[in-house]
Design a protein around this motif. Structure first.
Motif, mmCIF file in Angstrom:
data_model
loop_
_atom_site.group_PDB
_atom_site.id
_atom_site.type_symbol
_atom_site.label_atom_id
_atom_site.label_comp_id
_atom_site.label_asym_id
_atom_site.label_seq_id
_atom_site.Cartn_x
_atom_site.Cartn_y
_atom_site.Cartn_z
ATOM 1 N N ARG A 274 23.514 67.467 49.174
ATOM 2 C CA ARG A 274 24.421 67.468 48.025
ATOM 3 C C ARG A 274 25.203 66.151 47.973
ATOM 4 N NH1 ARG A 274 25.229 73.568 48.492
ATOM 5 N NH2 ARG A 274 27.302 73.320 49.407
ATOM 6 N N LEU A 275 25.935 65.958 46.886
ATOM 7 C CA LEU A 275 26.605 64.673 46.680
ATOM 8 C C LEU A 275 27.972 64.591 47.326
ATOM 9 C CD1 LEU A 275 25.676 64.042 42.944
ATOM 10 C CD2 LEU A 275 24.828 62.827 44.948
ATOM 11 N N SER A 276 28.597 65.746 47.585
ATOM 12 C CA SER A 276 29.958 65.676 48.128
ATOM 13 C C SER A 276 30.300 66.937 48.910
ATOM 14 C CB SER A 276 30.975 65.516 46.989
ATOM 15 O OG SER A 276 31.167 66.761 46.340
ATOM 16 N N LEU A 277 31.348 66.824 49.696
ATOM 17 C CA LEU A 277 31.919 67.974 50.412
ATOM 18 C C LEU A 277 33.318 68.224 49.894
ATOM 19 C CD1 LEU A 277 31.104 67.269 54.167
ATOM 20 C CD2 LEU A 277 29.919 68.775 52.563
ATOM 21 N N GLY A 278 33.728 69.484 49.935
ATOM 22 C CA GLY A 278 35.102 69.808 49.571
ATOM 23 C C GLY A 278 35.400 69.573 48.106
#
Ligand code: HEC
Ligand SMILES: [Cu+2]
Length: 327
Positions: A274-278
């Motif tokens: 995925r592209l980001s966390l949080g």
């Protein structure tokens, strides 16, 4: 002094204008409807600018112009033409143009089967659910993916409080209200990554509740979907996987194909790709996962994942290695 003030003002205006470009811009026009809104915005902005210029010129003439000019501006003719005929003409033209745009918005590009994606606002992240042709579903988080050229219908709900789904490049801002289903439809026309953000204050970490929208070619999207539907790539006997289960992460997170089947937090089956966390705040590389696990309550205060400060450095490394590999 005034010199510096002026400079400051220009710098401030330039700073504000830089907000008008880039991945979270309402001036991007990544869908048919959004492109129309951008066009309308430009017409209104330029038109209003020209009118302002005209008014300023006339004001100048009225204040400092020759007697002939001042007499002309005082005349009844000027009031009738500039005060009645012009506004009526301009506003009527805009009204007709607006009606035409509204009719277009209800129009043909939305025929055909839309890709339906369910998005649930949660404090403070986005649950994204894809329904597949065979009736199964898969979940992702903080990221929407869809192909260009096919209408998209987002089904928007909330799990807790009111959120607002705002994706400026596609022209959409729709509230997510508990107990109610709202819809956002658009036809993506441009391949590319844009950003959205929760636009309704929803509690502590509201400002850190962003997401990405990825418009892909049809083939790329099919490939991505195949990959997304597959179970987790990482063998369940990996030491990181064991640690994930031993620490109770699986009570809140699902990793398909392993005993971790929690549904409270984001599905992590393919979190590594995925592209980001949080919800748009950390990257999904090794360091990003380490930072999230070690300090997520500092990075995103109030978020609903309990702190794991007990994890040792070695444990962090092995958990992060596991999560990165969940591509
Ligand atoms: C009580 C439930 C709960 C437990 C237990 C829990 N988490 Fe979470 N986790 C969450 C929630 C809720 C979020 C979403 C936080 C946010 O973005 O606001 C989250 C987010 C994450 C994310 C970021 C995912 C994303 O897509 O943004 C990762 C990675 C993660 N957790 C890993 C773990 C690991 C590893 C453990 C065990 C050490 C764990 N979690 C234990 C609830 C939990
Ligand atoms: Cu919010």
């Amino acid at each position: 002094m005034t010199h510096w003030l002026k400079l400051g003002c220009w710098a401030g205006i330039a700073g504000l204008l830089t907000g008008c470009v880039g991945e979270q811009s309402a001036f991007s026009g990544f869908s048919v409807g959004a492109a129309r809104v951008v066009q309308l915005s430009w017409i209104l902005t330029i038109g209003a600018g020209l009118l302002l210029l005209l008014v300023m010129v006339l004001l100048g003439l009225a204040l400092w112009g020759s007697d002939a000019w001042r007499r002309a501006l005082r005349s009844e003719k000027a009031v009738v033409w500039l005060g009645i005929v012009m506004p009526v003409t301009v506003l009527t033209a805009l009204l007709i143009y607006g009606f035409v745009l509204m009719r277009l918005d209800a129009a043909p590009e939305f025929k055909g089967d839309p890709l339906r994606i369910e998005v649930v606002g949660e404090q403070w992240w986005w649950r994204v659910i894809y329904h597949h042709a065979d009736g199964t579903t898969t979940e992702s988080a903080n990221e929407l993916r869809f192909p260009v050229g096919q209408p998209v219908e987002l089904v928007l709900t909330s799990a807790d409080v009111i959120h607002s789904f705002w994706l400026p490049a596609y022209g959409g801002k729709v509230d997510m209200i508990p107990g109610r289903t709202n819809y956002l439809r658009f036809l993506p026309t441009h391949i590319g990554i844009t950003r959205g953000q929760c636009a309704e204050y929803c509690g502590g970490a509201h400002a850190l509740m962003a997401f990405y929208a990825v418009a892909m070619s049809a083939e790329e999207f099919e490939q991505w979907k195949m990959h997304e539907r597959a179970d987790a790539a990482m063998p369940p006997d990996d030491s990181g996987a064991q640690m994930f289960l031993a620490n109770g992460c699986g009570g809140c997170h699902r990793v398909r194909g392993t005993p971790a089947q929690g549904v409270i937090g984001p599905d992590l089956t393919h979190v590594g790709s995925r592209l980001s966390l949080g919800a748009g705040i950390l990257s999904t590389d090794h360091q990003g996962f380490r930072d999230w696990l070690a300090r997520h309550q500092q990075i995103k205060p109030d978020n609903r994942m309990p702190p794991y400060e007990i994890l040792s450095d070695a444990e962090l490394t092995s958990l992060a290695a596991y999560l990165v590999a969940l591509e």
